[in-house]
Design an enzyme around this catalytic site. Structure first.
Site, PDB file in Angstrom:
ATOM      1  N   ASP A   1      -0.473  -7.202   1.577  1.00  0.00           N
ATOM      2  CA  ASP A   1       0.530  -6.152   1.696  1.00  0.00           C
ATOM      3  C   ASP A   1       1.671  -6.358   1.333  1.00  0.00           C
ATOM      4  OD1 ASP A   1       0.398  -3.208   1.661  1.00  0.00           O
ATOM      5  OD2 ASP A   1      -0.579  -3.853   3.896  1.00  0.00           O
TER       6      ASP A   1
ATOM      7  N   SER B   1       4.922   2.048   7.666  1.00  0.00           N
ATOM      8  CA  SER B   1       4.469   1.111   7.360  1.00  0.00           C
ATOM      9  C   SER B   1       5.697   0.950   6.713  1.00  0.00           C
ATOM     10  CB  SER B   1       3.555   1.783   6.359  1.00  0.00           C
ATOM     11  OG  SER B   1       2.014   1.934   7.136  1.00  0.00           O
TER      12      SER B   1
ATOM     13  N   HIS C   1       0.870  -1.642   0.148  1.00  0.00           N
ATOM     14  CA  HIS C   1       0.320   0.011  -0.044  1.00  0.00           C
ATOM     15  C   HIS C   1       0.370   1.342   0.147  1.00  0.00           C
ATOM     16  CE1 HIS C   1       0.485  -0.331   4.510  1.00  0.00           C
ATOM     17  NE2 HIS C   1       0.226   1.332   4.670  1.00  0.00           N
TER      18      HIS C   1
END
Length: 460
Positions: free
Chosen positions: A132, A208, A102
């Site tokens: 992901d 992230s 993402h």
């Protein structure tokens, strides 16, 4: 003195769970806390700046030549440029980096900055939206610091851990905590596909793709998401286990541009207390097989509907996501031993890890201007397409891959299964072409959408 003694106790306690963990040897090491570990690991954690170009929002009406002429050839809205900020972890000295899909999956330009301020252009060499995970390759990189991947199956709840990343773009930051839980599924991404390590080490936006490491500086997992209502960390963070990252890295280095996960060809559900009671089981453990595709490798190994899978390679599984994770880290071409329970009989069954087969051939076809829905792409349903589109195992026939501008206006969606056109049964993509080439003044399309019947009618 109390603080130093407490820290020594925590390190010593952690070493009970992991025999190879090194505990501080001197008073000086104790007083430094995690500084030596951070100094060792932090250079392998990078900042990622990604540029994503989004198409401008436009009404489908402007795809119709008639309306383009009517509005005087009005230009479509200009594309929008979005900047994404995240983190990544270097996995090899020649520039393989892991991050979240993402963060970089849709990027048109990726810039990676190391802790010593070197900048590299990068490209995604392998990515998977469902997992992901994205593997990047830095251009002209060599001699880079990198982290060792730890066997995440040996991680235990209560271990000390550090999260390293770039939260909110403030710069590289380190936070500490413990492993709060293992085998978390569904809570981090809002679906049942993920499989995560949970930590209370504070993780925030920008973290992230960053590193979750142990007290030896080895990589436990890749920080991916948080559970929050405010947008900030509440001490419930999730990381993708290092063992899955290792399989992604292996496939990237072997030249794969798409992640290939073993296909189970099954549908299942977690064992509930009610189901366990009805089956006469003392504990609600395992995954009940509710459906099997005829080509499933589990079916070929002798499993059948109603069997309960309790372990994969000796590891407990209690959800379909756990089964998928266990099979994924073995990889296509390997074998897994599944422990199945049938009545009161328990047995170990060897299952070959295979990719979803392209049988029958997909015959993917894009309709041309000779049909009433040009631009629509359809394909014959097979296990590979079922996996790709998230279709039901039992579905056969022809599925819509992309409806195209006219199909979208007619109400078609990706994943729709076309059953009939104007009453004529559809079995192959060529049947769709024939049915839409000269259908008359009206078209009726009978579909299945998520297993439910849908009928679309439109006039030409």
């Amino acid at each position: 003195m109390f603080r130093a003694s407490l820290l020594l106790f925590l390190f010593a306690w952690s070493s009970v769970a992991i025999a190879e963990t090194r505990i501080p040897q001197t008073q000086g090491e104790i007083s430094m806390g995690f500084a030596p570990v951070v100094k060792q690991a932090a250079p392998a954690v990078v900042n990622i700046y990604a540029k994503i170009v989004r198409p401008g929002r436009n009404s489908p009406i402007f795809a119709d030549p008639f309306f383009q002429n009517f509005f005087g050839g009005r230009e479509a809205p200009r594309p929008r440029v979005q900047n994404s900020l995240g983190s990544g972890v270097i996995l090899s000295d020649d520039g393989y980096v892991v991050s979240n899909f993402h963060v970089v999956g849709s990027a048109t330009e990726i810039r990676v900055v190391t802790t010593d301020r070197r900048e590299f252009q990068a490209q995604v060499v392998l990515g998977d939206e469902e997992s992901d995970i994205a593997i990047l390759r830095l251009q002209d990189a060599q001699g880079l610091p990198y982290l060792q991947l730890r066997d995440s199956d040996h991680v235990e709840v209560g271990e000390l851990t550090l999260a390293i990343g770039n939260p909110f773009g403030v710069g590289q930051t380190v936070s500490s905590g413990i492993i709060s839980g293992l085998a978390r599924t569904g809570t981090a991404t809002g679906n049942t596909r993920g499989y995560f390590i949970q930590t209370d080490a504070p993780i925030n936006p920008g973290n992230s793709g960053g590193a979750l490491i142990d007290v030896n500086g080895d990589l436990i997992g890749i920080n991916t998401s948080i559970l929050t209502r405010s947008g900030g960390s509440n001490g419930i963070g999730f990381a993708i286990p290092a063992n899955l990252v290792a399989e992604f890295l292996r496939q990237a280095k072997s030249g794969n541009d798409k992640f290939v996960s073993p296909w189970a060809g099954m549908a299942g559900q977690s064992m509930s207390a009610d189901i366990a009671e009805s089956l006469g089981l003392s504990l609600p453990q395992g995954v009940v097989i509710s459906d099997l595709h005829p080509l499933s490798p589990l079916a070929a190994a002798g499993l059948r509907v109603g069997d309960i899978v309790t372990h994969v390679d000796g590891k407990e599984v209690n959800s379909p996501a756990e089964m998928k994770f266990r099979m994924s880290i073995v990889g296509v071409g390997g074998k897994s031993v599944l422990t199945r329970l049938r009545g009161e009989e328990s047995a170990d069954v060897s299952v070959s890890m295979v990719a979803a087969p392209e049988k029958p051939a997909a015959e993917e076809t894009t309709l041309d201007n000779r049909t009433v829905l040009p631009g629509m792409t359809v394909a014959r349903i097979n296990p590979a397409l079922i996996t790709r589109m998230g279709l039901l195992l039992s579905q056969t026939g022809v599925a819509v891959i992309e409806p195209g501008p006219y199909g979208a206006r007619a109400g078609l969606r990706p994943g729709d299964v076309i059953i009939a056109i104007n009453g004529r049964r559809i079995e192959r993509p060529r049947d769709v072409e024939r049915g839409l080439r000269d259908p008359g003044r009206r078209v009726q399309m009978d579909l299945q959408r998520g297993g439910k019947p849908v009928s679309l009618r439109f006039r030409l």
